[in-house]
Design an enzyme around this catalytic site. Structure first.
Site, PDB file in Angstrom:
ATOM      1  N   ARG A 237      -6.689  12.524  -5.020  1.00 50.62           N
ATOM      2  CA  ARG A 237      -7.906  11.865  -4.534  1.00 50.62           C
ATOM      3  C   ARG A 237      -9.002  12.873  -4.171  1.00 50.62           C
ATOM      4  O   ARG A 237     -10.195  12.529  -4.193  1.00 50.62           O
ATOM      5  CB  ARG A 237      -7.494  11.011  -3.334  1.00 50.62           C
ATOM      6  CG  ARG A 237      -8.521  10.205  -2.644  1.00 50.62           C
ATOM      7  CD  ARG A 237      -9.150   9.124  -3.451  1.00 50.62           C
ATOM      8  NE  ARG A 237     -10.072   8.454  -2.542  1.00 50.62           N
ATOM      9  CZ  ARG A 237     -11.234   8.966  -2.173  1.00 50.62           C
ATOM     10  NH1 ARG A 237     -11.666  10.089  -2.716  1.00 50.62           N
ATOM     11  NH2 ARG A 237     -11.986   8.333  -1.300  1.00 50.62           N
TER      12      ARG A 237
ATOM     13  N   ARG B   5      -3.024   7.249   1.179  1.00 49.43           N
ATOM     14  CA  ARG B   5      -3.422   8.461   1.899  1.00 49.43           C
ATOM     15  C   ARG B   5      -2.344   9.082   2.779  1.00 49.43           C
ATOM     16  O   ARG B   5      -2.463  10.242   3.160  1.00 49.43           O
ATOM     17  CB  ARG B   5      -4.674   8.175   2.730  1.00 49.43           C
ATOM     18  CG  ARG B   5      -5.919   8.066   1.876  1.00 49.43           C
ATOM     19  CD  ARG B   5      -7.053   7.413   2.629  1.00 49.43           C
ATOM     20  NE  ARG B   5      -6.751   6.012   2.861  1.00 49.43           N
ATOM     21  CZ  ARG B   5      -7.501   5.192   3.591  1.00 49.43           C
ATOM     22  NH1 ARG B   5      -8.580   5.640   4.182  1.00 49.43           N
ATOM     23  NH2 ARG B   5      -7.170   3.927   3.734  1.00 49.43           N
TER      24      ARG B   5
ATOM     25  N   TYR C 244     -15.219 -10.741   1.179  1.00 45.81           N
ATOM     26  CA  TYR C 244     -15.938  -9.481   0.963  1.00 45.81           C
ATOM     27  C   TYR C 244     -17.264  -9.717   0.245  1.00 45.81           C
ATOM     28  O   TYR C 244     -18.269  -9.102   0.560  1.00 45.81           O
ATOM     29  CB  TYR C 244     -15.082  -8.502   0.148  1.00 45.81           C
ATOM     30  CG  TYR C 244     -13.996  -7.853   0.976  1.00 45.81           C
ATOM     31  CD1 TYR C 244     -14.308  -6.878   1.920  1.00 45.81           C
ATOM     32  CD2 TYR C 244     -12.663  -8.220   0.830  1.00 45.81           C
ATOM     33  CE1 TYR C 244     -13.320  -6.286   2.695  1.00 45.81           C
ATOM     34  CE2 TYR C 244     -11.668  -7.628   1.601  1.00 45.81           C
ATOM     35  CZ  TYR C 244     -12.000  -6.666   2.528  1.00 45.81           C
ATOM     36  OH  TYR C 244     -11.030  -6.084   3.296  1.00 45.81           O
TER      37      TYR C 244
ATOM     38  N   ARG D 180       0.833  -1.213   0.000  1.00 42.12           N
ATOM     39  CA  ARG D 180       0.000   0.000   0.000  1.00 42.12           C
ATOM     40  C   ARG D 180       0.863   1.257   0.000  1.00 42.12           C
ATOM     41  O   ARG D 180       0.494   2.263   0.609  1.00 42.12           O
ATOM     42  CB  ARG D 180      -0.970   0.006   1.193  1.00 42.12           C
ATOM     43  CG  ARG D 180      -1.785  -1.277   1.352  1.00 42.12           C
ATOM     44  CD  ARG D 180      -2.964  -1.360   0.420  1.00 42.12           C
ATOM     45  NE  ARG D 180      -4.020  -0.486   0.825  1.00 42.12           N
ATOM     46  CZ  ARG D 180      -5.082  -0.864   1.556  1.00 42.12           C
ATOM     47  NH1 ARG D 180      -5.200  -2.097   1.940  1.00 42.12           N
ATOM     48  NH2 ARG D 180      -6.005  -0.007   1.853  1.00 42.12           N
TER      49      ARG D 180
ATOM     50  N   ASP E 219      -7.393  -1.808  -6.676  1.00 45.57           N
ATOM     51  CA  ASP E 219      -7.839  -2.439  -5.431  1.00 45.57           C
ATOM     52  C   ASP E 219      -8.186  -3.885  -5.751  1.00 45.57           C
ATOM     53  O   ASP E 219      -8.593  -4.195  -6.868  1.00 45.57           O
ATOM     54  CB  ASP E 219      -9.053  -1.717  -4.842  1.00 45.57           C
ATOM     55  CG  ASP E 219      -9.317  -2.203  -3.422  1.00 45.57           C
ATOM     56  OD1 ASP E 219      -8.641  -1.729  -2.493  1.00 45.57           O
ATOM     57  OD2 ASP E 219     -10.143  -3.115  -3.250  1.00 45.57           O
TER      58      ASP E 219
HETATM   59  O1  CP3 Z   1      -0.053  -1.150  -2.589  1.00 46.34           O
HETATM   60  C1  CP3 Z   1      -0.425  -0.184  -3.297  1.00 46.34           C
HETATM   61  O2  CP3 Z   1       0.085   0.944  -3.213  1.00 46.34           O
HETATM   62  C2  CP3 Z   1      -1.479  -0.437  -4.353  1.00 46.34           C
HETATM   63  C3  CP3 Z   1      -2.803  -0.123  -4.020  1.00 46.34           C
HETATM   64  C4  CP3 Z   1      -3.708  -1.057  -3.207  1.00 46.34           C
HETATM   65  C5  CP3 Z   1      -4.921  -0.580  -2.643  1.00 46.34           C
HETATM   66  N1  CP3 Z   1      -5.585  -1.638  -2.104  1.00 46.34           N
HETATM   67  C6  CP3 Z   1      -5.368   0.817  -2.674  1.00 46.34           C
HETATM   68  C7  CP3 Z   1      -6.431   1.300  -1.761  1.00 46.34           C
HETATM   69  C8  CP3 Z   1      -3.629  -2.429  -2.950  1.00 46.34           C
HETATM   70  C9  CP3 Z   1      -2.527  -3.423  -3.291  1.00 46.34           C
HETATM   71  C10 CP3 Z   1      -4.823  -2.788  -2.247  1.00 46.34           C
HETATM   72  C11 CP3 Z   1      -5.130  -4.157  -1.813  1.00 46.34           C
HETATM   73  C12 CP3 Z   1      -6.242  -4.409  -0.896  1.00 46.34           C
HETATM   74  N2  CP3 Z   1      -7.473  -3.806  -0.858  1.00 46.34           N
HETATM   75  C13 CP3 Z   1      -6.247  -5.445   0.064  1.00 46.34           C
HETATM   76  C14 CP3 Z   1      -5.133  -6.431   0.304  1.00 46.34           C
HETATM   77  C15 CP3 Z   1      -4.017  -5.846   1.053  1.00 46.34           C
HETATM   78  C16 CP3 Z   1      -4.299  -5.562   2.489  1.00 46.34           C
HETATM   79  O3  CP3 Z   1      -4.105  -4.401   2.893  1.00 46.34           O
HETATM   80  O4  CP3 Z   1      -4.668  -6.493   3.207  1.00 46.34           O
HETATM   81  C17 CP3 Z   1      -7.488  -5.404   0.736  1.00 46.34           C
HETATM   82  C18 CP3 Z   1      -7.935  -6.301   1.857  1.00 46.34           C
HETATM   83  C19 CP3 Z   1      -8.256  -4.363   0.117  1.00 46.34           C
HETATM   84  C20 CP3 Z   1      -9.653  -3.969   0.437  1.00 46.34           C
HETATM   85  C21 CP3 Z   1      -9.715  -2.543   0.825  1.00 46.34           C
HETATM   86  N3  CP3 Z   1      -9.682  -1.485  -0.063  1.00 46.34           N
HETATM   87  C22 CP3 Z   1      -9.831  -1.994   2.129  1.00 46.34           C
HETATM   88  C23 CP3 Z   1      -9.901  -2.805   3.394  1.00 46.34           C
HETATM   89  C24 CP3 Z   1      -9.848  -0.588   1.987  1.00 46.34           C
HETATM   90  C25 CP3 Z   1     -10.027   0.463   3.051  1.00 46.34           C
HETATM   91  C26 CP3 Z   1      -8.722   0.650   3.714  1.00 46.34           C
HETATM   92  C27 CP3 Z   1      -8.715   1.740   4.736  1.00 46.34           C
HETATM   93  O5  CP3 Z   1      -7.599   1.925   5.250  1.00 46.34           O
HETATM   94  O6  CP3 Z   1      -9.710   2.391   5.036  1.00 46.34           O
HETATM   95  C28 CP3 Z   1      -9.730  -0.293   0.603  1.00 46.34           C
HETATM   96  C29 CP3 Z   1      -9.668   1.052  -0.015  1.00 46.34           C
HETATM   97  C30 CP3 Z   1      -8.342   1.429  -0.580  1.00 46.34           C
HETATM   98  N4  CP3 Z   1      -7.571   0.623  -1.388  1.00 46.34           N
HETATM   99  C31 CP3 Z   1      -7.670   2.679  -0.421  1.00 46.34           C
HETATM  100  C32 CP3 Z   1      -6.478   2.600  -1.161  1.00 46.34           C
HETATM  101  C33 CP3 Z   1      -5.450   3.669  -1.362  1.00 46.34           C
HETATM  102  C34 CP3 Z   1      -8.194   3.881   0.343  1.00 46.34           C
HETATM  103  C35 CP3 Z   1      -9.223   4.547  -0.529  1.00 46.34           C
HETATM  104  C36 CP3 Z   1      -9.253   6.043  -0.490  1.00 46.34           C
HETATM  105  O7  CP3 Z   1      -8.358   6.727  -1.049  1.00 46.34           O
HETATM  106  O8  CP3 Z   1     -10.241   6.558   0.057  1.00 46.34           O
END
Ligand code: CP3
Length: 337
Positions: free
Chosen positions: A38, A29, A147, A25, A74
């Site tokens: 964003r 943010r 999910y 990640r 994502d």
């Molecule tokens: O690694 C990177 O930089 C690439 C981007 C990436 C995102 N999500 C961007 C994102 C990757 C590789 C993911 C994978 C992802 N998404 C996983 C597996 C990795 C992990 O962390 O376990 C999972 C379970 C998700 C599902 C998901 N998407 C969640 C739980 C959330 C909310 C997270 C939070 O902290 O609130 C997201 C949203 C998300 N995916 C964001 C980002 C940058 C935040 C969205 C925003 O900008 O509002």
């Protein structure tokens, strides 16, 4: 600048002077550059714009000099075209969770070129722009199923566990469609130019080792055995209890979270079988420089005893992480601090 192939050499089992470093990640943010992009679009709009995805993927490479990029997207993006009504707030939210065999029967497998062309376009743009390797990624079938069945994140994941044990047919139909879609999705990213792929099995660790072996492992193995043209890293969080089973996977790399020592994970996976990735506690990035250095040095020392080591966090970076500590940790690993 010459192409930095440190990650590829490490995954290939070659000895290198230092481990490559990237953070799960790493685009997101905690960076003001990301928040700026964003602020003008929703998260889904961002994920569907190749220009914006390319820009935010490049941001952490420019700012911190990570040794590789990871595609910005994502894990849930490819489930939308399967028939899932998806939103983010910022955590994922699904309006039509899959609960019955009829729900699972309605889902369709994806055709990446038709259903997620923007992802493949992003991969192509990034490969042109980067002088480091690009990691493509997907969720693993079980984590995506979590999910899709729960409809959101969950503490106990009872809907998916109950489906597994009381509606095995619904579970199997869902997992088969996810497995085929995920393999096609990862293969399309490799064919578009991704150098490495990582599969995130974030929720596998909620299961007993018995259920992991029976209900998750065969699907993961099918994908690992059939992906062609790029090394794969499999990351299952909280996976120590079933890492002997994971040790039957023929992938190049295994992710390790911060709760297991790299050397212990290695012993249980099959000593020297995999390049290991990890496993700095993401919350320690809020610590003092001394605390950060102490754990980084321990991980680097353990990493030297392995077949190969990719320095990473043990899970995704948190949104409020201080950027100066990210910069410091990357420099430490690169021997520049
Ligand atoms: O690694 C990177 O930089 C690439 C981007 C990436 C995102 N999500 C961007 C994102 C990757 C590789 C993911 C994978 C992802 N998404 C996983 C597996 C990795 C992990 O962390 O376990 C999972 C379970 C998700 C599902 C998901 N998407 C969640 C739980 C959330 C909310 C997270 C939070 O902290 O609130 C997201 C949203 C998300 N995916 C964001 C980002 C940058 C935040 C969205 C925003 O900008 O509002």
């Amino acid at each position: 600048m010459a192409f930095n192939d440190l990650l590829l050499r490490t995954l290939n089992g070659e000895k290198t002077d230092r481990p490559p470093v990237w953070f799960m990640r790493q685009a997101g943010r905690y960076m003001k550059e990301y928040r700026e992009v964003r602020s003008k679009v929703t998260f889904l709009e961002l994920c569907k714009s190749p220009e914006l995805c390319t820009e935010v993927t490049l941001q952490p490479i420019r700012a911190f000099g990570f040794d590789n990029a990871i595609l910005f997207s994502d894990i849930l993006i490819p489930v939308e075209p399967m028939g899932i009504e998806l939103d983010f707030n910022p955590a994922p939210l699904i309006a039509n969770p899959v609960r019955t065999l009829a729900d699972a029967d309605k889902l369709r497998e994806i055709d990446p070129a038709k259903d997620v062309p923007f992802v493949l376009e992003t991969v192509k743009m990034l490969v042109k722009a980067l002088d480091v390797p690009l990691i493509g990624f997907s969720g693993a079938p079980f984590t995506l199923a979590c999910y899709m069945v729960e409809g959101k994140g969950s503490k106990n994941f009872e809907h998916i566990k109950i489906m597994m044990h009381t509606e095995p047919k619904a579970y199997a139909v869902l997992m088969e469609k996810l497995t085929n879609s995920t393999l096609k999705y990862l293969q399309a990213q490799v064919d578009a130019g991704a150098h490495v792929v990582q599969m995130f099995d974030t929720w596998a660790g909620i299961l007993s080792p018995y259920d992991y072996e029976k209900f998750v492992f065969p699907y993961v193995k099918y994908i690992v055995d059939n992906i062609k043209g790029a090394p794969m890293i499999y990351f299952a969080k909280d996976s120590y209890s079933f890492s002997d089973t994971m040790g039957k996977l023929n992938c190049a790399g295994m992710g390790v979270d911060w709760k297991t020592k790299l050397v212990d994970a290695d012993a249980k996976l099959g000593a020297g079988k995999y390049v290991l990735q990890g496993n700095f506690d993401p919350v320690l990035l809020f610590g003092t420089k001394e605390a950060i250095k102490e754990q980084a040095d321990q991980i680097l020392a353990e990493g030297k005893t392995l077949k190969g080591h990719i320095f990473n966090l043990g899970h995704g970076i948190l949104p409020t992480t201080p950027v100066e500590n990210v910069d410091y940790l990357v420099k430490l690993v690169k021997g520049q601090a």
